[in-house]
Design a protein around this motif. Structure first.
Motif, PDB file in Angstrom:
ATOM      1  N   GLN A  94      56.785  44.157  49.017  1.00  0.00           N
ATOM      2  CA  GLN A  94      56.693  42.820  48.694  1.00  0.00           C
ATOM      3  C   GLN A  94      55.302  42.178  48.742  1.00  0.00           C
ATOM      4  O   GLN A  94      55.146  42.442  50.417  1.00  0.00           O
ATOM      5  CB  GLN A  94      57.964  42.777  50.028  1.00  0.00           C
ATOM      6  N   ASP A  95      55.505  40.746  48.503  1.00  0.00           N
ATOM      7  CA  ASP A  95      53.854  40.656  48.957  1.00  0.00           C
ATOM      8  C   ASP A  95      53.053  41.500  49.323  1.00  0.00           C
ATOM      9  O   ASP A  95      52.265  40.569  50.899  1.00  0.00           O
ATOM     10  CB  ASP A  95      54.729  39.701  49.922  1.00  0.00           C
ATOM     11  N   VAL A  96      52.197  42.084  48.855  1.00  0.00           N
ATOM     12  CA  VAL A  96      51.547  43.211  48.875  1.00  0.00           C
ATOM     13  C   VAL A  96      50.159  42.663  48.711  1.00  0.00           C
ATOM     14  O   VAL A  96      49.867  41.982  47.669  1.00  0.00           O
ATOM     15  CB  VAL A  96      51.926  44.903  48.200  1.00  0.00           C
ATOM     16  N   LEU A 154      44.121  43.097  45.286  1.00  0.00           N
ATOM     17  CA  LEU A 154      45.677  42.404  45.166  1.00  0.00           C
ATOM     18  C   LEU A 154      45.821  41.315  45.649  1.00  0.00           C
ATOM     19  O   LEU A 154      45.650  41.372  47.129  1.00  0.00           O
ATOM     20  CB  LEU A 154      46.452  43.450  45.588  1.00  0.00           C
ATOM     21  N   HIS A 155      46.311  40.394  45.175  1.00  0.00           N
ATOM     22  CA  HIS A 155      46.699  39.413  45.891  1.00  0.00           C
ATOM     23  C   HIS A 155      48.104  38.960  45.614  1.00  0.00           C
ATOM     24  O   HIS A 155      49.058  38.330  44.426  1.00  0.00           O
ATOM     25  CB  HIS A 155      45.828  37.901  45.616  1.00  0.00           C
ATOM     26  N   SER A 172      41.387  45.130  37.081  1.00  0.00           N
ATOM     27  CA  SER A 172      42.820  44.351  37.415  1.00  0.00           C
ATOM     28  C   SER A 172      42.932  44.876  38.980  1.00  0.00           C
ATOM     29  O   SER A 172      43.909  44.083  39.357  1.00  0.00           O
ATOM     30  CB  SER A 172      42.901  43.821  35.927  1.00  0.00           C
ATOM     31  N   GLY A 173      42.670  45.817  38.650  1.00  0.00           N
ATOM     32  CA  GLY A 173      43.683  46.302  40.508  1.00  0.00           C
ATOM     33  C   GLY A 173      44.854  47.405  39.855  1.00  0.00           C
ATOM     34  O   GLY A 173      45.828  47.755  40.810  1.00  0.00           O
ATOM     35  N   ASP A 204      42.952  39.819  37.497  1.00  0.00           N
ATOM     36  CA  ASP A 204      42.443  39.557  38.500  1.00  0.00           C
ATOM     37  C   ASP A 204      42.839  39.887  39.987  1.00  0.00           C
ATOM     38  O   ASP A 204      43.450  38.937  40.904  1.00  0.00           O
ATOM     39  CB  ASP A 204      41.981  38.366  38.419  1.00  0.00           C
ATOM     40  N   GLY A 205      43.736  41.161  40.011  1.00  0.00           N
ATOM     41  CA  GLY A 205      44.873  41.368  41.044  1.00  0.00           C
ATOM     42  C   GLY A 205      45.859  40.541  41.281  1.00  0.00           C
ATOM     43  O   GLY A 205      46.730  40.248  42.058  1.00  0.00           O
TER      44      GLY A 205
END
Length: 229
Positions: A9-11, A25-26, A46-47, A218-219
């Motif tokens: 969750q929202d990591v 990571l976004h 890209s993560g 890009d994450g």
């Protein structure tokens, strides 16, 4: 719907570089169901691997929450994470990470011994047989080919019967024939043991074998690619 085996969750992940913090990571959110196979794809950088490491508690999220089997990994200390991985997770890397001074049988038996299994060597022998390497049990890593070493690494990851199998480019160091054999084993054995599989790969044909696919750019999760699932 049953509770997910893995839930992020929202990591967010930020790592400190020479020029300051770099956000890898976004705000990633995703759920993986029991027995599901999830492919993580995307260009280099890209993560994908960072996301897999966070799922396994091998990297800590800067922000957000990570849950596995209902346990909050973000609140565990390093010892707690190590015990959780020992009891519930198997990890297969592109580099085999076998112990060079141990035979194939000893490499596979080691995590079982650490977990206190009384039949560690008997089960290790069964796992080597399952990946077609019973005849290599007494050989050391240096005496085996890359494909054979990766099969030993897979046997080691699956021997404790993990609930979750994380695989980071497991065919990256192998030729096409050996790579195909390893993927057949990974999908076959994870299905046999009803393990949840998360696979990082650059190969679209491997990702296509998964139940669902997430593409990172890009994450970020590339929402334009979700139709590929």
């Amino acid at each position: 719907m049953p509770d997910p085996v893995l839930s992020l969750q929202d990591v967010t992940l930020s790592l400190r570089g020479n020029a300051g913090d770099v956000e890898i990571l976004h705000g990633i959110s995703l759920n993986v169901a029991k027995g599901e196979s999830l492919g993580l794809i995307g260009p280099s950088g890209s993560g994908k691997s960072s996301l897999l490491m966070i799922m396994g508690g091998l990297e800590r999220a800067t922000r957000g929450t990570v849950s596995a089997l209902g346990q909050d990994l973000t609140s565990m200390n390093e010892d707690g994470l190590a015990r959780f991985r020992r009891d519930h997770m198997g990890v297969v890397f592109q580099s085999f990470h076998l112990i060079p001074t141990m035979t194939a049988l000893e490499n596979v038996a080691t995590p079982l011994e650490l977990a206190g299994h009384p039949d560690a060597f008997a089960r290790a022998a069964q796992e080597l047989e399952a990946v077609g390497l019973a005849h290599r049990a007494d050989h050391y890593p240096a005496q085996m080919s890359g494909g054979e070493q990766q099969r030993v690494a897979l046997a080691r990851a699956l021997a404790p019967r993990p609930d979750i199998l994380l695989a980071d480019e497991p065919t990256g160091n192998l030729d096409g024939v050996n790579g195909q054999a390893i993927m057949d084993l990974i999908f076959g054995l994870s299905e046999k043991h009803d393990a949840t599989l998360v696979l990082v790969t650059h190969a679209p044909e491997l990702a296509a074998r998964c139940d669902s696919i997430i593409r990172l750019n890009d994450g970020l999760v590339d929402t334009n690619q979700q139709a590929a699932e």
